[in-house]
Design a protein around this motif. Structure first.
Motif, PDB file in Angstrom:
ATOM      1  N   SER A 134       0.779  -1.242   0.295  1.00 47.73           N
ATOM      2  CA  SER A 134      -0.059   0.276   0.050  1.00 47.73           C
ATOM      3  C   SER A 134       0.899   1.304  -0.188  1.00 47.73           C
ATOM      4  N   ASP A 135       0.488   2.001  -0.427  1.00 47.99           N
ATOM      5  CA  ASP A 135       0.603   3.377   0.114  1.00 47.99           C
ATOM      6  C   ASP A 135       1.736   3.943   0.926  1.00 47.99           C
ATOM      7  N   SER A 136       1.000   3.666   2.530  1.00 45.72           N
ATOM      8  CA  SER A 136       1.711   3.980   3.244  1.00 45.72           C
ATOM      9  C   SER A 136       2.579   2.831   2.857  1.00 45.72           C
TER      10      SER A 136
ATOM     11  N   ALA B 180       4.578   1.239   1.447  1.00 46.82           N
ATOM     12  CA  ALA B 180       5.683   1.757   0.182  1.00 46.82           C
ATOM     13  C   ALA B 180       6.388   3.087   1.009  1.00 46.82           C
ATOM     14  N   SER B 181       5.821   4.085   1.323  1.00 49.67           N
ATOM     15  CA  SER B 181       6.778   5.411   1.561  1.00 49.67           C
ATOM     16  C   SER B 181       7.053   5.071   2.830  1.00 49.67           C
TER      17      SER B 181
ATOM     18  N   LYS C 251       3.541   4.212  -9.887  1.00 46.81           N
ATOM     19  CA  LYS C 251       3.173   4.319  -9.144  1.00 46.81           C
ATOM     20  C   LYS C 251       3.270   4.840  -7.042  1.00 46.81           C
ATOM     21  N   TYR C 252       4.367   5.106  -7.428  1.00 47.70           N
ATOM     22  CA  TYR C 252       5.215   5.343  -5.655  1.00 47.70           C
ATOM     23  C   TYR C 252       5.603   6.317  -5.737  1.00 47.70           C
TER      24      TYR C 252
ATOM     25  N   CYS D 195       4.398   9.521  -7.124  1.00 46.41           N
ATOM     26  CA  CYS D 195       4.280  11.275  -5.894  1.00 46.41           C
ATOM     27  C   CYS D 195       3.804  10.477  -4.054  1.00 46.41           C
ATOM     28  N   LEU D 196       4.729  10.434  -3.757  1.00 50.59           N
ATOM     29  CA  LEU D 196       5.060   9.721  -2.184  1.00 50.59           C
ATOM     30  C   LEU D 196       6.314  10.750  -1.896  1.00 50.59           C
TER      31      LEU D 196
ATOM     32  N   CYS E  68       0.627  13.401 -10.101  1.00 54.43           N
ATOM     33  CA  CYS E  68       1.190  13.734  -8.058  1.00 54.43           C
ATOM     34  C   CYS E  68       0.671  15.903  -7.761  1.00 54.43           C
TER      35      CYS E  68
END
Length: 1135
Positions: free
Chosen positions: A933-935, A937-938, A962-963, A965-966, A990
């Motif tokens: 998930s984004d959290s 991965a971040s 996919k990531y 923008c993090l 983004c």
């Protein structure tokens, strides 16, 4: 009078039913079958005409009209034969009718009949009646027992009559003996290879019906012969299921048949169904002390691990060598996992791993455990056996790393391309740092060696990128790079390295490589200029189609290009198709749409198509549905037009309409799914995902019981397994839960639920069970239980009915520790159904606490494979808990790369403690399936950067679109433009700050291509951050910007382009006048002049002629695709 036979005096006419086929007859025990005895097969002497029929009617079958009938006389009867007879018929009339008919004329008539109606079988009742007479007549033909004579009758003549297995029941009614039937099977076996698969299946179904209609005791078993499979099934055994075999005899009888030398020789040359082959192998090897040396090579691939557990070292080596030679060993091929388990079991019996032994193992070397490689095989033995080990296909990454690491630690050096190529399939065991340390000359030499190039396809993405970078650093021209790079590495070439500029590309070299769409777009313009014959371009090159390149070739050559793309089935994206459609219709709506790419139809209406609307939607159904996103309004528009075209009444879709709709059935709402009942289930199985209301409707249809599957209360294991392959995957969770609440036994549940839940699918709370082998409908068969891993673990012999399994019994004792029979050993860790033994999960916890250090290392090294087993969420939580205890300060890299199934149990706080020390590790975590998930991965990216690692090309490639923008502003500013040049990112989703920073980085990265036509393609993904000044400069290059790019441009940049100047131009003004002002406002580009809410727009726009196109042509283009006008709008802005 009833029962009379009236012979007509003239031949039957088309559509008319002659009296013999209208008459009322006498019912038989098998309706339509004559109980009259049939002579031995083959039969040479003609039988007497039935006296009862001759006397009763007073007619001779030798009437002149019989001899004068034309070849199409049977075809003329089809209107009578397609449905059931109105009355019962005496089959002896059929015998009489055909007995004196000239055999050659009859065969000609049958052949014509078969050609016309082979796909529309005759009804069962008529098939039974006709087969009586035709069978009798066929047996009179001289030489009928030989393939040349028999084949035309069965292949071209009787085929429409053999679609019903019951017709073979007539042979029983005729008192055909087993000896006679054996001769028939032998004759059919002689023509087996010349029959179509469907014909083989039809005949097998009839053979099975004959042998089983009165039970196993009447299956022609003989105390004098055990070659039953050869005598009564022959090559048709290829179509037998396990359930079929169990109908032919009990287990003891089948074991005798299986071990018969004649049967074994025959079966060794057949290709059995996989489950049947597994079962047959169990029948062979279940005997005590069965010599595996006598097992045919083909059956080695279906051995169970338990069958080889107690072999001596010499026997194990012999079987392993044969296993390595005989089995496919391909990932994704059914059975490959079982082969690995057997190889693992065999190699545990070996202590001597000399170079000669390692070389002799062949593919069976894949059974070597990581711990065995690390602890039991000397470095010098690995080095001596390296040529052989480097030819083994399918090494797991942890195995390859173990071998290569041990070699390098022992002093093995990679000094030139030859020594790198010598690693062969083990090259994937190199880590990034080792590969980076090699000189470009070493890599350049290696990739030109076929022994190395053929193995790079399976390398991790990061290693492929490094190889390409090494080569590109020593190659000055793109043409040379394309020529040198192997096909398996072509897709890893950064698109910035495929800009030819003034250099002329070698079209043949480009044609020979597989490219991505983004890569091909870089050189498409150069290729179409250099290649006079577009038909010589590959599909891979043609997918790089761009508007700019197409505009430059001229109208006539463009039409040729479009037609070539249709012939080569080139897949284009939505923006490419929009551009293609605009150019195709500039001079009017074509009448020959079928010569253009089929996907263009997705943007048309039936009125734009020269054919009828049904044909239009048949072609739409063959188009690539992925071009239009799932929520695209154009999908719904196509569906509405299709329903109108088909005249669908209400909400019921029949089978014919569903076939025409194709993938558009996936757009039907819940009312249509309910209204159509079970008839849509098969068509819906093609859909990848569903809206909640659609899923609910499918559940309602299945629950109603008004389908061919019956009410849910009557569903069996076989029914659920059948449903698992038919219904959409989105509904399988509901079926799995239903199965748990059903009356099925635990073993049946294992089979059913295992089929319903694919690997690495999100687990539900209930345990997901799978069995590596076993018949779907009879998983409780005792021999299957004997062959299952339970038997080798000492857990019993399976269960019958719904009795508890051994694991459930011992689970009651988990509080007292781990039962001895459930100790976690290497055998258990190799067992795909390991999760089924540890219910409840506390049992798994207890056994993990007692695992030995040796077995733990085995678990850790094979973690990625073991976590692929169907553990439940509670069991996965126990595994994670155990790993947390083992690594309180964070997981090591080899564990991180296998975390996929544990992702739902992770938290960002935990990840902040990980040893994310390399880009390889970051890539392994971010690319795992399912992706984090984004959290999560971040947290991983943040940890990677906290440890002082840079956002190099490998890390940026792992982060990807996919990531990306993090990343925060600080992270983005630290990116080296040279790294950005080597990856493909698209930050359009983004924040504006991210897009602004990345645009400046990309502008610097591609500055050396600023004056190249390819610059626009390179900078395109980053234009969302471009200032107005750069857009004005770009507009001078006559670019063709697509709509999806336009809507991502900075609003402030657009405002500086003085929208008042371009907004008043046609077609922008006229297009805006047709839109709701509220929708124009959503574009955020300052467009006005739209329709205000509450008003009706009655404006009929008028278009000035574009180029040489007439006014009417432009108006036609206007209604095809409103989005096309946005592309015109863009041109207006940038001009």
């Amino acid at each position: 009078m009833p029962g009379s036979l009236s012979i007509p005096s003239v031949p039957p006419q088309l559509g008319g039913c002659p009296a013999p086929f209208r008459a009322r007859g006498v019912s038989r025990s098998i309706p339509g079958c004559s109980a009259r005895a049939t002579p031995r097969f083959p039969r040479q002497k003609e039988p007497a005409v039935p006296e009862r029929a001759r006397d009763r009617h007073g007619h001779s079958a030798e009437g002149a009209w019989l001899q004068d009938l034309q070849d199409d006389f049977l075809s003329s009867l089809y209107s009578c034969l397609a449905s059931k007879p109105s009355t019962a018929l005496d089959p002896e009339y059929s015998i009489l009718f055909f007995s004196k008919y000239d055999a050659r004329k009859l065969l000609g008539s049958l052949t014509e009949f078969s050609q016309q109606f082979s796909r529309v079988p005759v009804s069962l009742e008529w098939s039974l009646v006709f087969l009586n007479g035709l069978w009798e007549r066929m047996l009179q033909v001289p030489g009928i027992g030989t393939p040349p004579v028999l084949l035309p009758w069965l292949h071209g003549g009787l085929q429409p009559l053999l679609g019903h297995p019951e017709v073979f029941g007539c042979l029983r009614a005729k008192d055909v003996s087993c000896e006679q039937f054996q001769l028939l099977v032998a004759a059919l076996d002689g023509i087996y290879s010349q029959l179509s698969v469907q014909e083989q299946r039809n005949l097998y179904a009839g053979i099975k019906h004959f042998l089983t209609q009165h039970g196993p005791s009447q299956s022609c078993h003989s105390p004098n012969s055990t070659a039953w499979f050869r005598n009564f099934l022959g090559s048709f055994l290829e179509h037998a299921t396990v359930e079929d075999l169990q109908l032919f005899g009990d287990e003891a009888t089948l074991q005798k048949f299986a071990r018969d030398p004649v049967n074994m020789e025959m079966v060794g040359n057949l290709t059995l169904l996989r489950e049947t082959a597994l079962y047959y192998t169990l029948l062979l090897t279940s005997a005590p002390a069965f010599p595996l040396a006598s097992l045919p090579d083909r059956f080695l691939c279906y051995l169970s691990p338990g069958a080889v557990a107690n072999l001596s070292a010499e026997e194990a080596l012999g079987v392993a060598q044969r296993l390595g030679r005989s089995c496919p060993w391909s990932r994704g091929v059914p059975g490959a996992s079982l082969e690995l388990q057997v190889a693992s079991s065999l190699l545990r019996n070996l202590e001597d791993f000399s170079p000669a032994v390692l070389a002799a193992l062949g593919q069976a070397a894949l059974g070597l455990s990581v711990s065995r490689i690390q602890e039991n095989i000397p470095e010098e033995h690995l080095e001596a056996a390296l040529p052989a080990l480097g030819r083994v296909r399918g090494w797991r990454s942890e195995q390859a790393r173990a071998v290569v690491s041990k070699l390098l630690r022992s002093g093995h050096q990679i000094l030139d391309g030859q020594s790198l190529a010598q690693l062969g399939t083990l090259v994937g065991g190199l880590n990034s740092s080792t590969l980076w340390s090699l000189s470009p000359e070493v890599v350049l030499e290696a990739i030109q060696l076929p022994a190395f190039a053929q193995h790079v396809d399976t390398l991790p993405r990061a290693l492929k990128r490094i190889l390409v970078e090494k080569v590109s650093s020593r190659v000055a021209h793109p043409s040379e790079l394309v020529r040198l790079i192997p096909s398996a590495l072509a897709s890893s070439i950064p698109k910035s390295l495929l800009v030819f500029g003034e250099e002329k590309p070698n079209v043949q070299d480009l044609n020979n490589k597989p490219w991505t769409r983004e890569q091909a777009a870089m050189f498409f313009s150069d290729v179409v200029k250099a290649e006079p014959d577009f038909s010589r371009l590959s599909q891979s090159v043609l997918q790089g189609f761009t508007c700019a390149a197409a505009s430059a070739v001229g109208a006539e050559r463009f039409q040729e290009l479009a037609r070539v793309m249709r012939k080569k089935k080139v897949k284009l994206g939505q923006d490419q198709l929009s551009c293609l459609l605009r150019m195709v219709t500039l001079r009017g709506i074509p009448q020959d749409w079928d010569t253009y790419p089929r996907d263009l139809l997705l943007f048309l209406s039936p009125s734009d198509y020269a054919g009828n609307c049904s044909q239009f939607f048949i072609n739409v159904g063959k188009a690539n549905k992925d071009v239009l996103p799932r929520e695209d309004p154009q999908r719904q528009q196509l569906l509405l037009e299709a329903l109108e075209c088909l005249g669908v009444p209400g909400t019921q879709i029949n089978h014919t309409s569903a076939e025409i709709l194709g993938w558009l059935v996936c757009e039907l709402d819940g009312d249509y799914i309910r209204g159509s009942g079970g008839s849509l289930l098969k068509d819906l199985s093609q859909c990848g995902s569903f809206l909640p209301e659609q899923e609910e409707a499918i559940r309602d249809v299945l629950s109603s019981g008004n389908t061919t599957f019956g009410p849910p209360s009557a569903w069996s294991a076989f029914t659920l397994s059948e449903l698992s392959g038919l219904v959409p995957k989105a509904v399988t969770t509901w079926l799995r839960n239903f199965a748990w609440d059903s009356h099925l036994s635990r073993e049946e549940l294992a089979t059913v639920i295992g089929g319903l839940l694919p690997r690495r699918h999100k687990r539900a709370e209930g345990l997901t069970l799978t069995l590596p082998f076993g018949p779907r409908a009879h998983p409780d068969h005792s021999l299957w239980a004997q062959g299952s891993p339970w038997s080798s673990s000492g857990l019993g012999r399976g269960s019958q009915g719904g009795s508890e399994s051994p694991s459930l019994e011992v689970s009651k004792e988990f509080s007292a520790g781990c039962p001895a029979e459930l100790e976690i050993t290497k055998t258990m860790l190799d067992d795909e159904v390991m999760p089924t033994y540890y219910i409840p999960e506390e049992l798994l916890r207890a056994c993990l606490q007692n695992i030995s250090q040796e077995n733990y290392l085995y678990l850790e090294n094979g973690l990625s494979n073991i976590l692929d087993y169907p553990f439940s969420n509670p069991q996965l939580a126990v595994l994670k808990e155990y790993l947390d205890e083992r690594y309180p300060n964070g997981y090591p890299e080899k564990v991180l790369s296998a975390m996929g199934p544990l992702l739902p149990l992770l938290s960002p706080e935990e990840i902040s403690t990980w040893n994310m020390s390399s880009a390889d590790t970051l890539a392994a975590f971010l690319k795992t399936q399912p992706q984090p998930s984004d959290s999560l991965a971040s947290a991983a990216i943040k940890r990677y950067l906290e440890l002082g690692n840079a956002l190099n090309a490998t890390a940026l490639d792992a982060i990807g679109t996919k990531y990306v923008c993090l990343l925060n502003a600080t992270d983005l500013k630290a990116i080296n433009p040279s790294s950005l040049k080597l990856v493909s990112l698209n930050p359009s989703a983004c924040s504006q700050e991210t897009k602004n920073i990345l645009y400046q980085k990309a502008k610097e990265a591609f500055s050396d291509q600023r004056h190249s036509p390819a610059y626009y393609e390179l900078i395109l993904p980053y234009l969302g951050g471009a200032p107005a000044a750069d857009l004005k400069v770009l507009s001078k290059d006559d670019v063709n910007m697509n709509v999806s790019t336009f809507v991502t441009l900075r609003r402030d940049s657009l405002m500086l382009l003085t929208p008042g100047e371009w907004q008043s131009r046609a077609p922008v003004r006229d297009w805006a006048a047709l839109q709701k002002q509220s929708e124009l406002d959503e574009l955020h580009i300052g467009l006005t002049g739209g329709v205000q809410e509450g008003y009706i727009n009655l404006v009929t726009p008028k278009f000035p002629a574009m180029s040489s196109a007439p006014l009417g042509t432009v108006a036609m283009v206007f209604h095809l695709l409103p989005a096309l006008l946005l592309s015109f709008l863009t041109v207006s802005i940038l001009s």
